[in-house]
Enzyme design. Sequence first.
Site: not given
Ligand SMILES: *Cc1c(COP(=O)(O)O)cnc(C)c1O
Length: 357
Positions: A208, A238, A240-241, A307, A336
């Site tokens: 996050g 952990e 991602g983004r 459309c 994403y």
């Molecule tokens: C989606 C998610 C992440 C990654 O979140 P980002 O905003 O992409 O960093 C990590 N842990 C859990 C449990 C998630 O659901």
Amino acid sequence: MKLEDVPERLPAYVYDLRGLAEHVASVRTALGPTELYYAAKANPDAEILRTVAPHVDGVEVSSGGELTHVRETLPHTPLAFGGPGKTDDELALAQRHADRIHVESPRELSRLSALGPADVLLRANLPFRTPGAALAMSGPFGMDEDALAECARRIPETGLTLRGVHAHLASGLGAPAMLDLAARIVDWALPFLKDHGVDDPEINIGGGMAVDYASPAARFDWETYGRGLPTGARLRVEPGRALTAYHGWYVTDVLDVKTTRGDTYAVLRGGTHHLRTPATKGHDHPFEVLTSDEAPTTAASLVGQLCTPKDVFATDVPVPPLAPGDIIAFTMAGAYAWNISHHDFLMHPKPTFHYLR
Ligand SMILES: *Cc1c(COP(=O)(O)O)cnc(C)c1O
């Protein structure tokens, strides 16, 4: 993104794998002893996974599909399996292939323990307010203190091993707010895990980390974050983004430019069925016009071929004079983006994929 890197067939996703590797390596360094897992749901493209893997301690997966795909792509990378609503088949797959399973409810604990031994973290839903967060991950995710205590009490009779706690509580926060959250999670988790006899406790404080689409040059302050994280546990993050967003582009060309009732539209090849990010986030997606060096002189909305009036990348944004054939590269399309988009709506061709090495 440079014009000479633009593929012949548009729309195209272009991924800068070298830049991505450098970025993830620098995050790894900034985190020091804290473990770094990559949340595969941000972008599970096999080339992205192979680029990220040497610089992370593991990958977090959230479905049986992700688990199977990541295990095939990266046979030796540690995996953590999480997510609400796990089926029996998914739990069985995780019990065989995942190094850690994040348990979401007392009932899930019972179902998992019936399958055999596993190393688990209990997913905590803690009542910490997170002002400024883009998403607060409360609601159905994880367990409150009563359910956590019930699980921890029952684990010794189950054949499962309690390794620690998982808490992914918010997304879209900067480093100071994320540090504050981390400190509160650890302050709560350490005595809880000690009470339940966990040696060498592991605390996964989630992902996050903020990505600001309105400031494409801004980055989450990993140095400050790494320096300020609490000690006293095996800490794991952990994201991602914030790992993959910056190294992907969605590149396409202008098909038509028109002014209707005073509003100017540039209609682009492709649309939000390829890049759904602006529709889900409700923002103007950042972009560069690769075929123009001119400063913006006018305003236009950038729309796609679907459309529906929702097929909008950016509304009334400053642009240089645009004409059919101009090439637009949407930046920050590495997370994403393609994988959350509704590809089959209207049956337009899929984009092509290109990897800069
Ligand atoms: C989606 C998610 C992440 C990654 O979140 P980002 O905003 O992409 O960093 C990590 N842990 C859990 C449990 C998630 O659901």
